[in-house]
Design an enzyme around this catalytic site. Structure first.
Site, PDB file in Angstrom:
ATOM      1  N   LYS A  28       0.775  -1.287   0.094  1.00  0.00           N
ATOM      2  CA  LYS A  28       0.000   0.036   0.078  1.00  0.00           C
ATOM      3  C   LYS A  28       0.718   1.297  -0.034  1.00  0.00           C
ATOM      4  O   LYS A  28       0.251   2.337  -0.548  1.00  0.00           O
ATOM      5  CB  LYS A  28      -0.966  -0.062   1.252  1.00  0.00           C
ATOM      6  N   ASP A  65     -10.245   2.813   1.613  1.00  0.00           N
ATOM      7  CA  ASP A  65     -10.423   2.309   3.121  1.00  0.00           C
ATOM      8  C   ASP A  65     -11.085   3.335   4.133  1.00  0.00           C
ATOM      9  O   ASP A  65     -11.939   3.012   4.862  1.00  0.00           O
ATOM     10  CB  ASP A  65      -9.002   1.930   3.702  1.00  0.00           C
TER      11      ASP A  65
END
Ligand code: NAP
Length: 284
Positions: free
Chosen positions: A66, A102
């Site tokens: 990420k 997210d």
């Protein structure tokens, strides 16, 4: 030309994304596939470069990539920049943009599924890793009044508290010691577990960051860990008489927003949720 989407991570054995993303593509009649692309760190740059091809719509990014993908992209959306992590890459005409879904996925999950308004809340977030960053960013934008970061490694909680601090938002950092938790947890109306504790196949599948005796019966307990659905942390919240919510809807909502960014079409949430539950049941 059939288009392609996929998920990169390493290892990727556990991913349920192809099941619910594929179901959404089929439901909307989009001529595209969603594939699992296990990508070791040494092949990451080459894999990301391949997303510039005309048949790739985009990719979901999971652990451990990420942060590592960021310098490989042409641009990074503001939310992802603030969080310091990208979980979706979108290809538009050979140019790659990084997004973080997210944070909005978590917010939508607690607001719509758990019916909890974080504005003015006193929150404790357990953990100081990638999921914690997204959750804390989301809670900051939603206007929580007070936020405590509780983590096994205190220094990481302190670093994150300082990175997320703003003029009107100063998170407090504590350890997971009983003494530290006693000063914060009983007063919290929102408790979010973002540690790997309780995760099936993880480092501590039977552990919870906190015990029921410290938890208020007025608290909502939210677990970012979604496998299993009933985690040791959520059991402690239940024993205390609090409400509980599983991170499974965060998984769906982050995926739905990524799907929309890549395809330009509204994600069929119910279809995705049904496919996810079916895939989970098939694995048991
Ligand atoms: P990460 O960056 O590796 O962070 C892991 C965190 O867990 C750290 O705070 C670490 O503490 C703590 N931890 C690990 N093992 C521990 C143990 N034995 N005892 C106490 N603390 C421990 O991972 P992440 O990306 O934040 O993911 C964390 C969890 O969230 C995973 O289960 C992941 O599946 C879940 N997640 C869910 C969603 C969703 O959509 N629902 C999205 C993202 C992540 P230290 O700092 O002390 O090492």
């Amino acid at each position: 030309m059939t288009k392609r989407m996929g998920i990169i991570g390493y290892p990727l054995g556990h991913t349920l994304s192809p099941a619910f993303q594929g179901a959404a593509l089929r439901h909307l009649g989009i001529d595209a596939t969603f594939e699992s692309w296990p990508t070791a760190p040494e092949s990451l740059a080459e894999k990301v470069a391949s997303f510039r091809a005309g048949d790739v719509l985009g990719a979901c990014v999971t652990l451990p990539h990420k942060q590592a993908v960021i310098p490989m992209l042409d641009s990074v959306h503001d939310t992802a920049k603030s969080i310091g992590a990208v979980n979706w890459i979108v290809n538009k005409g050979g140019k790659l943009t990084g997004h973080n879904t997210d944070a909005p996925g978590f917010l939508r999950s607690i607001q719509e599924e758990a019916k909890f308004d974080p504005r003015g809340a006193n929150a404790v977030v357990f953990g100081a890793g990638g999921a914690a960053r997204a959750v804390i960013y989301a809670l900051r934008t939603a206007g929580v009044a007070r936020l405590t970061i509780a983590n096994r490694t205190l220094e990481k909680a302190q670093e994150l508290a300082s990175a997320m601090s703003e003029r009107r938002f100063k998170p407090l950092a504590i350890s997971l010691s009983r003494e530290d938790l006693t000063d914060a947890v009983p007063y919290a109306t929102l408790l979010v577990n973002t540690t790997s504790m309780g995760m099936a196949g993880g480092p501590a599948p039977d552990a919870s960051p906190v015990t029921a005796d410290l938890i208020s019966a007025d608290a909502l307990g939210y677990d970012a860990v979604y496998a299993p659905l009933e985690t040791p942390f959520l059991r402690e919240v239940e024993i205390a008489g609090g409400r509980t919510a599983s991170g499974i809807t965060m998984l769906i909502y982050q995926g739905a927003e990524g799907f929309e960014l890549c395809t330009g079409q509204k994600a069929p949430i119910k279809v995705m949720m049904n496919a996810l539950m079916k895939a989970r049941a098939g694995r048991k």
